[in-house]
Design an enzyme around this catalytic site. Structure first.
Site, PDB file in Angstrom:
ATOM      1  N   HIS A 160      11.443  28.278  74.753  1.00  0.00           N
ATOM      2  CA  HIS A 160      11.286  29.133  76.054  1.00  0.00           C
ATOM      3  C   HIS A 160      11.065  28.519  77.229  1.00  0.00           C
ATOM      4  O   HIS A 160      11.175  29.309  78.201  1.00  0.00           O
ATOM      5  CB  HIS A 160       9.977  29.991  75.548  1.00  0.00           C
ATOM      6  N   ASP A 190      10.763  27.813  67.906  1.00  0.00           N
ATOM      7  CA  ASP A 190      10.654  27.876  69.640  1.00  0.00           C
ATOM      8  C   ASP A 190      10.831  26.425  70.040  1.00  0.00           C
ATOM      9  O   ASP A 190      10.057  25.984  70.940  1.00  0.00           O
ATOM     10  CB  ASP A 190       9.526  28.342  70.035  1.00  0.00           C
ATOM     11  N   SER A 269       3.223  24.102  77.301  1.00  0.00           N
ATOM     12  CA  SER A 269       4.301  24.295  76.249  1.00  0.00           C
ATOM     13  C   SER A 269       5.208  23.033  76.222  1.00  0.00           C
ATOM     14  O   SER A 269       5.939  22.579  77.376  1.00  0.00           O
ATOM     15  CB  SER A 269       5.034  25.563  76.591  1.00  0.00           C
TER      16      SER A 269
END
Length: 316
Positions: A160, A190, A269
């Site tokens: 993402h 992801d 992230s």
């Protein structure tokens, strides 16, 4: 710095035995000549006669010969008085005291600091860019973190972070920046694999560690760029294993996650979750906060076994 020697290590040149005998003979001959001179001149005082008498001269000769022998035969490791430098033996008590003093006077780095020093050179900032409406300007579309897993510039991050980006740039620990492209993806987890086009000559890849022995309560650090600030490090523990997480939009369910409580926020992230040995056990993927996107104590990381498999065969 090498300490200067207390004594000369060069050996003294020793006189041959024949040379010593000649020296002694010369002293005796001198004593005989002096005795003959005394008899030829009886006017000298008693004291003068004694100091020049054969007996006195014999004493002087003996003393000189003894001094010469001591000087010639003195071991180089001893001083003229025959004393040696003796160091007392090191006892366990003295050793313990020395170690304690060192610990008291020198501040040792924490385990978290040592772990960060090991992983730091492998952590990168990842930015995705897209064109403005007029197509003339690059606009930042996402910012996150990544970790180098192969020193040729192979990087793991979250999908993402780079999804939808028209161009990607990575910034290495030495400050150098390179364009990168996506070479692999695992949408169900992801995860994305990036390949940097230019890499530093001394790029260091992270050490990966299986989660097989990971347990709740183990201490970990999360390293990345929360809100673009960093590299930043936070410390916590593994809160649980084999957790599940559904994205806020409810479109994706991820399983087998590591739950941890080291602070993580948007921008973390794709960064590594690291043990106190400085080894990567997971990729920070999500945080749980029903109210907002800030951290409230529950973070999730994808186990490194899954993450590394996105780049090829699992290393474990």
């Amino acid at each position: 710095m090498r300490r200067p020697a207390l004594y000369s290590t060069s050996a003294r040149a020793a006189l041959p035995l024949m040379a010593r005998s000649d020296a002694a003979n010369a002293v005796v001959e001198s004593a005989a000549e002096a005795d003959a001179a005394l008899r030829a001149n009886p006017a000298r005082t008693h004291g003068q006669r004694w100091f020049t008498s054969p007996r006195a001269l014999s004493y002087w000769a003996f003393g000189m010969a003894l001094a010469a022998l001591v000087t010639l035969w003195l071991p180089p490791s001893m001083d003229p008085a025959g004393r040696r430098a003796v160091h007392p033996p090191m006892t366990q008590k003295a050793l313990d005291a020395a170690v304690l003093k060192t610990l008291e006077t020198n501040v040792m780095p924490s385990e978290a600091a040592r772990a960060y020093n090991k992983i730091g050179p492998s952590v990168v900032r990842v930015r995705g860019f897209g064109k403005s409406k007029d197509g003339k300007t690059d606009l930042a579309r996402g910012i996150g973190s990544g970790v180098v897993i192969i020193d040729t510039g192979v990087i793991l991050t979250n999908l993402h972070v780079v999804q939808g980006a028209e161009s990607i740039k990575v910034e290495f620990a030495d400050g150098s920046v390179s364009a990168a492209k996506v070479t692999g993806a695992q949408p169900e987890n992801d995860l994305a694999v990036l390949q940097a086009q230019e890499v530093p000559d001394d790029l260091i890849a992270a050490t990966m560690r299986s989660t097989g022995e990971l347990k709740p309560g183990d201490r970990v650090i999360a390293v990345g760029f929360p809100f673009g600030i960093g590299p930043s490090v936070s410390e916590g523990i593994v809160s649980g294993l084999k957790r599940s997480f559904r994205s806020p939009q409810g479109k994706q369910l991820m399983t087998n996650l590591i739950q941890f409580d080291a602070a993580a926020n948007p921008g973390n992230s794709g960064g590594p979750l690291v043990t106190m040995d400085g080894e990567v056990v997971g990729i920070v993927t999500a945080i749980l906060n029903p109210e907002s996107r800030t951290f409230i104590g529950i973070g999730f990381a994808m186990p490194i076994e899954n993450a590394a498999a996105a780049a090829g065969p699992s290393p474990f």
